[in-house]
Design a protein around this motif. Sequence first.
Motif, PDB file in Angstrom:
ATOM      1  N   CYS A 180       0.830  -1.211   0.000  1.00 35.04           N
ATOM      2  CA  CYS A 180       0.000   0.000   0.000  1.00 35.04           C
ATOM      3  C   CYS A 180       0.860   1.255   0.000  1.00 35.04           C
ATOM      4  O   CYS A 180       0.557   2.234  -0.691  1.00 35.04           O
ATOM      5  CB  CYS A 180      -0.947  -0.010   1.191  1.00 35.04           C
ATOM      6  N   ALA A 181       1.951   1.229   0.778  1.00 33.04           N
ATOM      7  CA  ALA A 181       2.839   2.389   0.826  1.00 33.04           C
ATOM      8  C   ALA A 181       3.646   2.534  -0.457  1.00 33.04           C
ATOM      9  O   ALA A 181       3.939   3.650  -0.900  1.00 33.04           O
ATOM     10  CB  ALA A 181       3.779   2.281   2.025  1.00 33.04           C
ATOM     11  N   SER A 182       3.990   1.406  -1.087  1.00 29.59           N
ATOM     12  CA  SER A 182       4.827   1.471  -2.285  1.00 29.59           C
ATOM     13  C   SER A 182       4.094   2.062  -3.479  1.00 29.59           C
ATOM     14  O   SER A 182       4.718   2.651  -4.369  1.00 29.59           O
ATOM     15  CB  SER A 182       5.351   0.074  -2.635  1.00 29.59           C
ATOM     16  N   VAL A 183       2.759   1.913  -3.537  1.00 24.21           N
ATOM     17  CA  VAL A 183       2.003   2.437  -4.675  1.00 24.21           C
ATOM     18  C   VAL A 183       1.360   3.786  -4.389  1.00 24.21           C
ATOM     19  O   VAL A 183       0.817   4.418  -5.290  1.00 24.21           O
ATOM     20  CB  VAL A 183       0.903   1.442  -5.113  1.00 24.21           C
ATOM     21  N   CYS A 184       1.415   4.243  -3.136  1.00 26.33           N
ATOM     22  CA  CYS A 184       0.768   5.509  -2.780  1.00 26.33           C
ATOM     23  C   CYS A 184       1.684   6.671  -3.126  1.00 26.33           C
ATOM     24  O   CYS A 184       2.702   6.903  -2.453  1.00 26.33           O
ATOM     25  CB  CYS A 184       0.427   5.523  -1.288  1.00 26.33           C
ATOM     26  N   PHE A 185       1.354   7.437  -4.170  1.00 27.75           N
ATOM     27  CA  PHE A 185       2.242   8.498  -4.635  1.00 27.75           C
ATOM     28  C   PHE A 185       2.186   9.749  -3.760  1.00 27.75           C
ATOM     29  O   PHE A 185       2.998  10.643  -3.900  1.00 27.75           O
ATOM     30  CB  PHE A 185       1.934   8.862  -6.099  1.00 27.75           C
ATOM     31  N   VAL A 186       1.230   9.803  -2.838  1.00 24.17           N
ATOM     32  CA  VAL A 186       1.174  10.943  -1.922  1.00 24.17           C
ATOM     33  C   VAL A 186       1.676  10.571  -0.532  1.00 24.17           C
ATOM     34  O   VAL A 186       1.592  11.377   0.394  1.00 24.17           O
ATOM     35  CB  VAL A 186      -0.267  11.503  -1.826  1.00 24.17           C
ATOM     36  N   ARG A 187       2.158   9.343  -0.380  1.00 24.92           N
ATOM     37  CA  ARG A 187       2.716   8.871   0.892  1.00 24.92           C
ATOM     38  C   ARG A 187       1.701   8.950   2.038  1.00 24.92           C
ATOM     39  O   ARG A 187       2.045   9.336   3.168  1.00 24.92           O
ATOM     40  CB  ARG A 187       3.977   9.656   1.247  1.00 24.92           C
TER      41      ARG A 187
ATOM     42  N   ARG B  59       2.451   4.776   5.663  1.00 25.62           N
ATOM     43  CA  ARG B  59       3.837   4.820   6.131  1.00 25.62           C
ATOM     44  C   ARG B  59       4.086   3.672   7.104  1.00 25.62           C
ATOM     45  O   ARG B  59       3.278   3.413   7.997  1.00 25.62           O
ATOM     46  CB  ARG B  59       4.106   6.162   6.817  1.00 25.62           C
ATOM     47  N   LYS B  60       5.193   2.973   6.914  1.00 21.61           N
ATOM     48  CA  LYS B  60       5.614   1.933   7.846  1.00 21.61           C
ATOM     49  C   LYS B  60       6.424   2.594   8.948  1.00 21.61           C
ATOM     50  O   LYS B  60       7.433   3.268   8.700  1.00 21.61           O
ATOM     51  CB  LYS B  60       6.469   0.896   7.127  1.00 21.61           C
ATOM     52  N   THR B  61       5.997   2.423  10.185  1.00 25.72           N
ATOM     53  CA  THR B  61       6.682   3.059  11.305  1.00 25.72           C
ATOM     54  C   THR B  61       7.760   2.136  11.862  1.00 25.72           C
ATOM     55  O   THR B  61       7.650   0.909  11.762  1.00 25.72           O
ATOM     56  CB  THR B  61       5.689   3.408  12.425  1.00 25.72           C
ATOM     57  N   PRO B  62       8.785   2.680  12.497  1.00 28.79           N
ATOM     58  CA  PRO B  62       9.818   1.847  13.114  1.00 28.79           C
ATOM     59  C   PRO B  62       9.274   0.935  14.209  1.00 28.79           C
ATOM     60  O   PRO B  62       9.862  -0.104  14.503  1.00 28.79           O
ATOM     61  CB  PRO B  62      10.797   2.880  13.700  1.00 28.79           C
ATOM     62  N   GLU B  63       8.122   1.316  14.798  1.00 31.14           N
ATOM     63  CA  GLU B  63       7.530   0.486  15.843  1.00 31.14           C
ATOM     64  C   GLU B  63       6.817  -0.739  15.301  1.00 31.14           C
ATOM     65  O   GLU B  63       6.503  -1.654  16.062  1.00 31.14           O
ATOM     66  CB  GLU B  63       6.546   1.314  16.676  1.00 31.14           C
ATOM     67  N   GLY B  64       6.506  -0.752  14.000  1.00 28.72           N
ATOM     68  CA  GLY B  64       5.866  -1.912  13.389  1.00 28.72           C
ATOM     69  C   GLY B  64       4.578  -1.633  12.647  1.00 28.72           C
ATOM     70  O   GLY B  64       4.360  -2.172  11.555  1.00 28.72           O
ATOM     71  N   PRO B  65       3.668  -0.804  13.188  1.00 27.73           N
ATOM     72  CA  PRO B  65       2.404  -0.570  12.490  1.00 27.73           C
ATOM     73  C   PRO B  65       2.586   0.162  11.158  1.00 27.73           C
ATOM     74  O   PRO B  65       3.504   0.976  11.007  1.00 27.73           O
ATOM     75  CB  PRO B  65       1.614   0.302  13.470  1.00 27.73           C
ATOM     76  N   VAL B  66       1.699  -0.132  10.205  1.00 22.86           N
ATOM     77  CA  VAL B  66       1.589   0.645   8.971  1.00 22.86           C
ATOM     78  C   VAL B  66       0.429   1.604   9.193  1.00 22.86           C
ATOM     79  O   VAL B  66      -0.713   1.178   9.370  1.00 22.86           O
ATOM     80  CB  VAL B  66       1.320  -0.257   7.750  1.00 22.86           C
TER      81      VAL B  66
END
Length: 384
Positions: A117-124, A127-134
């Motif tokens: 989902c993050a890789s195709v979202c051109f407006v970002r 986001r994958k967080t360092p804590e684990g959740p997207v």
Amino acid sequence: MTLSRRSFLFGLGAAGTGLAAGKKASAASTREFAGYPESFGVLYDISRCVGCRQCEAACNAVGGLDAPEKPFDDRSVFEKRRRTDKNHVTVVNRFETKDKKPRFVKIQCNHCLEPACASVCFVRAFRKTPEGPVVYNPELCVGCRYCMVACPFDIPAYEYDDAISPQVKKCDMCAPRIAEGKLPGCVEVCPREALLFGKRSDLLKIARERIAAYPERYEDHIYGEKEMGGTSWLYLSDVPFDEVGMRTDLISTPAPALTSGALGVVPMVVGLWPVFLTGMYGMTKRREKVAAEEQKAAVEQAVANAEERAAQELKKSQAKAETDKKKAQDKAAKERVAAVSKAVEEAEARVAEDWAKKLVHAGLDAEASLKEESGEPPKGEDEA
């Protein structure tokens, strides 16, 4: 400094124009991402789940979602397979397996290490967080819904019934609670400890230890360790995963690596596509605004027409009421006149009758007096 959706789209349009002039677009990296070393995750043991749906209730409460049509203790929901939607970002389904024993499986966002989902979202917006959740930022989302197409687990849901500010809905692994040092809502309420929260690296060790300790019980596979590059949500099962509705055709290559080649060889498309989508987004919002204004004008006109009709009906009702009142008053007056006339007639009749009687008595008395003066005996005495 925060970046608003408007400023981001403006910058994106300028970048797209530059790319169209001949600049190369950067593609996604092909390197393998092993995940943030200290990230958290959840280990879900399917063999322990009894389908109580308390995880659904907790998710609903924590997320402030609308109450479902059926209560959470209603097991009739298991009669058909459900998927996540805008009001249910986690659901439990029942599966009849080959050993004739039902299995219950909880599904939600798996929080990939490299999320599609993050890789195709051109407006970002994702986001994958360092804590684990997207996590998802609705302020950046333009509603293209590429995330829904890209997700290999068919998780993101869209608010199609919201025409003004629709959002993509999915589990965020209770990221705000994790930030406060709390457990995700579903993990906290699970009565059978089918859900275990911790660092992903520790969860993998625990899963391997369970498989080694009970090889006759568990499938020798940790679902989510390698699928699509790995996920923060890990699964153990005592039956093959394909028997409980989970995809077993997924490769271990993360989604961004699959798109990097195609994006790299078409830099102009990569540059112009956001510009095109931005324009489409603007036109869509313009149409929505015009439609909203037209709808508002139509509602106001309808209200005005209704008020005018109501005023006319009220005027007619008042006129009819006045007419009925006058008729009633005239009728009452006539009845009073008739009653008075009848009373007068009856009184006159009684007076005439009384006078007639008085005249008769007066005549008899006069006749008697005359006879007495003339010496004529009364009729009674002669006859005697």
